[in-house]
Each structure stands twice: as C-alpha cells, then as structure tokens.
Design an enzyme around this catalytic site. Structure first.
Site, mmCIF file in Angstrom:
data_model
loop_
_atom_site.group_PDB
_atom_site.id
_atom_site.type_symbol
_atom_site.label_atom_id
_atom_site.label_comp_id
_atom_site.label_asym_id
_atom_site.label_seq_id
_atom_site.Cartn_x
_atom_site.Cartn_y
_atom_site.Cartn_z
ATOM 1 N N SER A 48 -10.310 43.919 62.764
ATOM 2 C CA SER A 48 -9.930 43.089 63.724
ATOM 3 C C SER A 48 -8.641 42.181 63.687
ATOM 4 O O SER A 48 -8.046 41.802 64.732
ATOM 5 C CB SER A 48 -11.265 42.132 63.672
ATOM 6 O OG SER A 48 -12.198 42.585 64.464
ATOM 7 N N ASP A 62 -12.449 40.371 73.789
ATOM 8 C CA ASP A 62 -13.001 39.970 72.740
ATOM 9 C C ASP A 62 -14.126 39.024 72.941
ATOM 10 O O ASP A 62 -14.722 39.333 74.033
ATOM 11 C CB ASP A 62 -11.901 39.401 71.920
ATOM 12 C CG ASP A 62 -12.073 39.469 70.179
ATOM 13 O OD1 ASP A 62 -13.190 38.788 69.971
ATOM 14 O OD2 ASP A 62 -11.148 39.823 69.540
ATOM 15 N N HIS A 85 -14.008 34.474 66.831
ATOM 16 C CA HIS A 85 -13.366 35.781 66.805
ATOM 17 C C HIS A 85 -12.289 36.045 67.791
ATOM 18 O O HIS A 85 -11.322 36.305 67.494
ATOM 19 C CB HIS A 85 -14.612 36.874 66.876
ATOM 20 C CG HIS A 85 -13.951 38.212 66.493
ATOM 21 N ND1 HIS A 85 -13.313 39.204 67.361
ATOM 22 C CD2 HIS A 85 -13.866 38.872 65.263
ATOM 23 C CE1 HIS A 85 -12.979 40.257 66.729
ATOM 24 N NE2 HIS A 85 -13.132 40.262 65.542
#
Ligand code: NAG
Ligand code: NAG
Ligand code: NAG
Ligand code: NAG
Ligand code: NAG
Ligand code: NAG
Ligand code: NAG
Ligand code: NAG
Length: 804
Positions: A587, A176, A248
């Site tokens: 996600s 990620d 994220h």
C-alpha cells in the site's frame, strides 16, 4: 463465482503450494461479523435474496452529456426489467441500481437475485456479471491485517527542484479510504491555479466542506458502499463523507503527492521533511471507496470511471482482492476492468502487488496494463533492545513509545511456562488468546513464539497486555524485518537465534529478568534496499508469460500523514496525537511509484502511460547501497519475481533513451492469446478488432512489454529454443546507436538480433528478436537482463525463463 459469469474460456488457475493454509486463513478472515444479521429491507422484497452485482458491458461512449447518461440509465433499467417483469415498476428498478458507469466504460451495479444475474449474463452486449467483490487494503498481509500500523520514512529522495517544478498540471487520483484535508501535507502554499482541464468536484458532507479542497487537494468524492450483508444503504441520497477515518488514504495520498512538511515525525522518530514522491505541485484527487478495511469493487469501478472523466493523469490503488486465490479472470476483476479502460484513455493505473509473500504465485493486480508494485525495506530501521538480567543484549525491531528504562528490570517468563489450566503448552508458547495464566504473567515481560500465522502479532500484543504483563518479546523470524508500532506498550521482535538464547537464559536461572529499551532509529542501514518479507511474489498466478511484479519501491516503516482521529488514543500520555505515522505494506510502495510517474509526466506531458511505465522500469536499479546485487530479507540475491525490474530511480527515468511502448493493439492481442473470444474483445474495446488466426498463450511473451517472461521453455521442443520480439522507440537524441549486452544465468544462452540498432531522424522505432536456448540451462526459472547501451543511456530489460 463462476455461476453468474458468462466467461468459460479462461484458462485454469495455477496451482498453489500452500493451498490448504491459504484456504484456512481465508476462512478465518472471511467469516462475516454479521453471520446472524438478516438483511431485512432486502429480504422483504418478495422474499428473494438480493445481492450486489456488477454488470459490465464493455467500452463506453465516453459521453459527458447529461441527456445521454439519462438515456443510458433507461437502457440499464430496461435490461433489468427484461430479465424480471417485477422490475417494470420503474421506481423499484432505480432503487436497485447502485452505480452506473457511463464514461470510460459501460455498465452498472445493482441488487439482483441470482437468477436475474445469470439471465443478464446471457444477454448480448453484456461482457460479464459478477458479485460485487469486497477488496482489501494492502497495508499489511491478509493474515495479519489487523496489524496495520507499523512504520514509515520520507519517500524516495526527491529530484532537485528544476525550473519545471514551480507548476504542475499533473493530477494523481487516489482510490482509497478518503482523505484528512487539514493535514499539513495537503496545504497549497505556492501552488498555482487549478488546471483548466480539471472537471472534478469536491463533494460535501457534514464534516467536509467545499473549502476543504484547495489547489493541492483539487477533488474529493465518496461512494455509497453497500454493506456486504446486503444492507440497503443506497436508494436515498448518498451517505458518507470524503473524510478519511482510517488514515490509510491520507497516508497514501501524502506519499504520492503530499506538499513538503519540514520537521515531520512520529513522536520524534523518523524526523525529517515529509513530502510526496512527485514534484511539490502535483495535484491530488481523492476517491473514497472503502468502509473500514473492506472496499467495494463496484465502487472502485465507479471511482475509476469518475477519475477518468474528471481528468486525472495517474491513478493509485493500494487495494486488491484478499487472496490471489480469488483472481480467477480479468473480466471479473473490477480493478483490471477499470484500469483497462483508464489505460485506453491515456491514464496510467498503478497498483500494489499485495502483502502475501514470500510464497511464489502470490502477486495480485497482474493485468499487463496495470503497473504492479512490490515493496522494499529502506535504509532505516527501528530497534528496541532487549537487556537480560545477565547483561546480555539483543537488538530487536519495533516502534514503541514505552517508558521502560535500563535502570529497572522485570521478571521474564516464556508463554509456554505460563499456560492457563487445561491449555496445551503449544498454544501458550504462541500466546494464543485465552492461553495464558494471568497470575503467572502479570507484572512480567512475556516471551512468545510464532510457530504459525494464525494469530497476528497485534493480537498477541493484546493478549499479553490484557493479562497485565509489562512487555512482550516476540520471536518471529519472518516479520522481524517489519517493525510494528505497539504504541506505548513495551514490545520488540527478535529472530530465532536470539530467541533461542533468551529461552536458554530463562532455563538457566531461577529468577530470569529483562527489560526492553526505548526505540532508537538506525539510519543508513546497509544493505538497502532489500525486498520486504511480506511483498507478494511472482510468477503471476493468471499469466506467467507477463513478468510480475513490475517494479519495487519503499514500503516498510514509511512516515506519512494520517488522520489524527484514527490514532487518537495512541502515543504517550500527555502528548498531542501525532499527525504523521509509520506504516508498512505494498500500500505504501504503490503511491511512491504513482508519485514518480507524476514526476515523469510533469516533464513529458504527452508521453503515454506505457512510455512512463517503461521509463521507470528500464532505469530501475538492481543494486543496493553497497553496490551489490539486491537481496531479499533472508539475504539471498533477489530475482525479478520478487522485485520486477528493480527499485525505482525516478530521476534516471527522466532520461530513459529508449522506451517499450505497449499499444492498445498489444493489449487486445493479449486478450486474444489469453483466450477471450473475438466477440468479447469487440465488446470490451468497442473496436472492429479481430484476433490473429494463431492465438496461443505462449504468444503473450511477445507482447511489447518492458520485461520478458517465458512460462515454458521445453528442452525437447524446437531444440530448446524460444524466440520473442520487442520494439523500442527512441525518445533520446534522434541520432543514436545502441548495442545489446546480455547477462544470463549459467547455461541459458540468449541472443539478441540485431545486437546493434541505429536510430535517425527518420527511424524512431526498431524491432529486434531475443532467442533463448535452454538445452544446457538448469530446470526451473532462469533470470537475467538484456541492456541496450549507448554513450548516455542504459536501457535494461529483465527476463524470467522457465526451463522444463
Ligand atoms: C443497515 O444500515 C442502517 C443505517 O446505516 C443501520 O441502522 C441498520 O442497523 C443496518 N441494518 C443491518 C441489518 O445491518
Ligand atoms: C522540530 O520539532 C521539535 C518538536 O516537535 C522541536 O523541538 C524542534 O525545534 C523542531 N525543529 C525545527 C528545525 O523546527
Ligand atoms: C530469498 O531468496 C532465496 C533464493 O531465491 C529463497 O530461497 C528464499 O526463500 C528467499 N527469501 C524470502 C524471504 O523470500
Ligand atoms: C509507564 O506508563 C504507564 C502508563 O502510563 C504507567 O502505568 C507505568 O507506571 C509507567 N511505568 C514506569 C516505569 O514509569
Ligand atoms: C528449557 O527446559 C525445558 C525443560 O527442561 C526443555 O524442554 C527446553 O528444551 C529447554 N529450552 C531451551 C531453549 O534450552
Ligand atoms: C511529444 O511532443 C514532442 C514535441 O512536441 C514530439 O516531438 C513528440 O513526438 C511527442 N511524443 C509523443 C509520444 O506524442
Ligand atoms: C470489420 O473489419 C473487417 C476487416 O477487418 C471488415 O471486413 C468488416 O466489414 C468490418 N466490420 C465493420 C462493422 O466495420
Ligand atoms: C520512539 C520512542 O519514543 N521510544 C520511546 C521508548 O521508550 C523510551 C522510554 O525509556 C522513551 O524515552 C522513548 O521515547
């Protein structure tokens, strides 16, 4: 894309209903920010345009020996010089080599000219050569990807602490944007020593010390990401840091395996204990492959190669190719390639399905060896009520930290009535950039429509804010179920019918007024879960005979840790930035499943990845909290193209009874049926494997997969009958008898033979046949379930059959 590939036997892609729209949107998003920049360093090199390519050479020798790696590097350099003599100069060759893959599979990535790439693709032993693709984070849909922050909640209810919860040697690798190690979600209190099998590292950077890793966060790596414009950031020492600046990766890591953090909230919203989906001691290893929202495919391959070598058990990837249109071939897709080899080495790879729904054929990451996750709304919502001057109220959805109150109202105006000079009203009603007359909106609450997807809601918010409006009421039927975080700007979203009433009110009075109230949290929402509007849908654009997505997990307004830096400006003035935030997307659903898989793995250490996947799929639920069949966001019954086998139910997955094991042989046969040659499959697998004489695409339906998909049941062929085969393995008590029960849509007759199966100490596996009779069935996809039941278990397989 095809120019440099040596694969021509892949079947053509499925057609897309909104091809043109998609293309348009793609173009809008692909325009590089640097159209005019010249990659000077590169171009200087003999004036040949160099591009970053991946050269994939199939299965590896799984060597960890340094001298063998050095030998490997020499091989790679030799290959480079064999296609271009100028490469003989060793130094230049090494400079152009970017990533080398030595462990799970073999190959490298390098800066090449188009000619070199195409010569390489003709060489024996090279499986595919393709330009390094830039993949995207699956936080939000691609047309809306700026719209990245919306909401959150604590993950699926955690299983009760069992005796095994005290220590876990299960490691989840998160590929990620990196990680923010100081987050409370990664504290290692009460967690035992790092498992001895662990071979990973904690890479350092000016802002990241070895001591940032601990017994929870046991590894952190980052990769040189070559800029898409060919900027030559490789060659010297790796630049970068494992630290997450976007938030994220921190978010997904804490969803998958974060420690328990009591009293976490986003400025008071969604207050509760934040915790990962696995058991508290699940370890995290972070692999940073993205620069901003773009993630390098070559770096993802390197991260998978490293993760397998480091000793992770499960890999979570919330990234995909920007649009399913770009899914052309498994062997040009870095995630599919990496996941194939990870799977061969016993590592389960869990991926997000994408946020390109609700149109069909939009699901991504569809290889059968990938566990593909759709997203659901959970039983919590965030509402910001609109109060009109006439006293009428409407419940909108939003997450705002605004300071408006019901004691004061503001003038209300429809964008269309506030068009700037020479601007078509059709643009102003949608609040496109530059369409509003500031003098007509300043100090007012603006109503905007959403006639198309060309401008995201985040942009509309900025447009309205920039024109000095007080607030925004967005009419958006599609995304009203996905709350957006507008920080302190007063904002809410309503559906079409509420929107119409507000517009009528504006018409009915000379001085319309309104206010937008504070966000309130609504818990125990019913029905829930519901398929999230944006979640990508099947059938799979690459292989309709494998049902995708596989499973569904929460992905709307999920509260989890963030990098505080990324949200530094947000929040009410005078308050410290929040360490937790709410976000939406597949996600967020993907790491829920990775965490659940870690949970199963920590109880059953020796289960293969396909056993874990099967256990989670056959025990998933198809029913909501009203005990009704799960629905989609427009309140229609949901189907397996939306939710796969259903919403995960991790505790039930500990006791599946039977599992559908997919073996390496199954996957190799899949490659044969899909259309790859023996030669390619031998390179990929490094095995002396031969395809069955009959290798037809329809045979993919008989791969031992935990769901069934038949892309074509022709009423006129074979009396409208299709038969597929499955094998189940007993993982419950040795002596057991199961009976099959079928639910099918009307007209589609389904027979299971035998319909009663018995297991003993000696008989662990039983093969059965499922026959579908479609003569009386309705056209198009028919759905249903086959459930094996004994006294203690219910093993459900969903199916999708396309009758023509
Ligand atoms: C390439 O990267 C360097 C260092 O990151 C930067 O200073 C330079 O401006 C970049 N050049 C281009 C053309 O983007
Ligand atoms: C949770 O945090 C809030 C402020 O952030 C505080 O007022 C409250 O007392 C805390 N609750 C508990 C149970 O710690
Ligand atoms: C929900 O399902 C129905 C029936 O399958 C379908 O017509 C509708 O488009 C779906 N809604 C969404 C948002 O996908
Ligand atoms: C709300 O906050 C903004 C920015 O902090 C401030 O400018 C505005 O006056 C405040 N409005 C009210 C009604 O308090
Ligand atoms: C408001 O009035 C305009 C012009 O009179 C009309 O075109 C529009 O349809 C009306 N809108 C509603 C929602 O009644
Ligand atoms: C896992 O281990 C158990 C106990 O040692 C054994 O009975 C079982 O067959 C093993 N399962 C697999 C899939 O290897
Ligand atoms: C591969 O297997 C075939 C039969 O399955 C055998 O005839 C052949 O000799 C084998 N080749 C190698 C290199 O082992
Ligand atoms: C979630 C949240 O903080 N919402 C805010 C919305 O606006 C009101 C002001 O009226 C605040 O009090 C709320 O806190």
């Amino acid at each position: 894309m095809g120019a440099s590939s040596n694969l021509s036997q892949a079947p053509s892609m499925a057609s897309f209903p909104h091809l043109l729209l998609l293309l348009l949107l793609l173009l809008l998003h692909l325009l590089p920010p640097s159209l005019s920049a010249t990659p000077s360093a590169i171009a200087a090199l003999q004036n040949l345009p160099l591009k970053h390519y991946v050269v994939y050479m199939g299965g590896g020798s799984s060597s960890n020996e340094e001298h063998e790696q050095r030998a490997g590097e020499l091989d790679f350099l030799q290959l480079l010089s064999s296609v271009n003599p100028r490469r003989r100069e060793k130094e230049r060759g090494s400079r152009d080599l970017i990533h080398q893959y030595h462990h799970a599979f073999k190959g490298f990535s390098a800066m090449l000219t188009e000619e070199e790439a195409s010569s390489l693709s003709g060489i024996d032993g090279i499986v595919s050569v393709f330009p390094d693709p830039t993949l995207q984070l699956h936080t939000t849909r691609s047309w809306d990807f700026l719209d990245s922050i919306s909401g959150l909640r604590p993950p699926t209810p955690l299983p009760p602490p069992h005796s095994y919860a005290s220590s876990s040697d299960v490691v989840v690798g998160i590929i990620d944007t990196g990680i923010w190690p100081e987050s409370q979600s990664f504290n290692d209190e009460g967690i035992g020593e790092i498992p001895s099998k662990w071979k990973g590292v904690c890479m350092e950077a000016p802002d990241f010390k070895k001591s940032n890793c601990n017994r929870k966060l046991i590894g952190a790596r980052y990769y040189n990401v070559v800029e898409p414009n060919g900027n030559d950031s490789h060659g010297s020492l790796p630049k970068g840091t494992p630290r997450d600046s976007l938030g994220h990766g921190t978010h997904t890591s804490s969803i998958a395996a974060g420690s328990r953090v009591p009293n976490a909230s986003y400025f008071g919203l969604a207050r509760g204990t934040a915790r990962g989906g696995g058991i508290p001691s699940t370890r995290i290893a972070s692999y940073k492959v993205c620069a901003g929202v773009g993630c390098s495919g070559a770096a993802i391959l390197k991260a998978i190669d490293d993760a397998v070598k480091d000793g992770v058990d499960i890999i979570s990837i919330s990234i995909g190719i920007g649009s399913p249109l770009f899914q052309s071939d498994y062997l040009n897709d870095p995630i599919a390639i990496g996941a194939f080899h990870a799977q061969q080495m016993g590592v389960l790879v869990v991926c997000s399905a994408g946020n390109d729904g609700p149109d069909p054929n939009t699901v991504g990451n569809v290889a059968p060896w990938i566990f593909t996750v759709a997203a659901s709304n959970i039983d919590r919502d965030f509402q910001s009520t609109v109060v009109l001057g006439n006293g009428k109220t409407f419940q909108g959805t939003a997450i705002n930290l605004s300071n408006l109150t019901s004691s004061k109202t503001y003038p209300l105006v429809f964008g269309k009535d506030a068009a700037a000079k020479f601007t078509p009203m059709s643009e102003a009603r949608n609040c496109y950039p530059g369409s509003l007359d500031r003098s007509k909106v300043a100090g007012k609450i603006v109503v905007c429509a959403s006639d198309d997807f060309s401008t995201s809601r985040t942009i509309k918010e900025l447009v309205v804010q920039d024109a000095k409006a007080v607030g925004l009421i967005l009419i958006n039927e599609a995304s009203k179920t996905v709350p957006m975080d507008s920080n302190i700007f007063p904002f809410t979203q309503i559906g079409n019918s509420e929107g119409l009433q507000i517009l009528e009110y504006i018409n009915s009075t000379k001085n319309p007024t309104a206010t937008i109230l504070r966000t309130v949290e609504v818990r125990r929402l019913k029905p829930a879960p519901v398929v999230a509007y944006f979640s990508s849908r099947g059938p799979s654009p690459l292989t309709e005979n494998i049902l995708k997505p596989d499973i569904m997990a929460p992905g709307v307004s999920i509260l989890a840790a963030i990098a505080p830096k990324s949200d530094a400006e947000s929040g009410p003035i005078g308050k410290k930035p929040s360490n937790y935030a709410m976000r939406s997307g597949t996600s967020m659903s993907c790491p829920h499943v990775a965490g659940a898989a870690a949970f199963v793995k920590s109880v059953y250490h020796n289960w293969s990845s396909s056993m874990i996947k099967s256990a989670l799929m056959t025990t998933a639920t198809l029913y909501d909290n009203q005990r009704k069949f799960m629905r989609n966001s427009t309140n229609n019954p949901s189907n397996p193209h939306e939710m796969g086998a259903g919403e995960i139910s991790p505790i039930k997955a500990l006791n599946p009874g039977l599992v559908y094991e997919s073996t390496n042989e199954d996957y190799l046969r899949f490659l044969c049926y899909y259309g790859y040659s023996n030669k390619i499959i031998r390179s990929v697998s490094k095995q002396n494997f031969s395809c069955p004489k009959t290798s037809k695409e329809y045979l993919i339906s008989s791969i031992n997969y935990p769901s069934i998909s038949i892309s074509k049941l022709d009423r006129k062929v074979a009396a409208g009958k299709v038969v597929v085969e499955r094998t189940v393995t007993n993982v419950g008590a040795p002596d057991a008898t199961y009976i099959a029960k079928v639910h099918s849509s009307e007209g589609l007759i389904v027979k299971v033979t035998p319909s009663k199966i018995t297991f003993t100490e000696k008989v662990k596996k039983v093969t059965f046949k499922v026959s579908f009779y479609g003569k009386e069935a309705r056209n198009g996809y028919n759905f249903g379930t086959i459930t094996w039941r004994d006294t203690a278990h219910s093993v459900r397989t969903v199916f999708a059959v396309n009758v023509v």
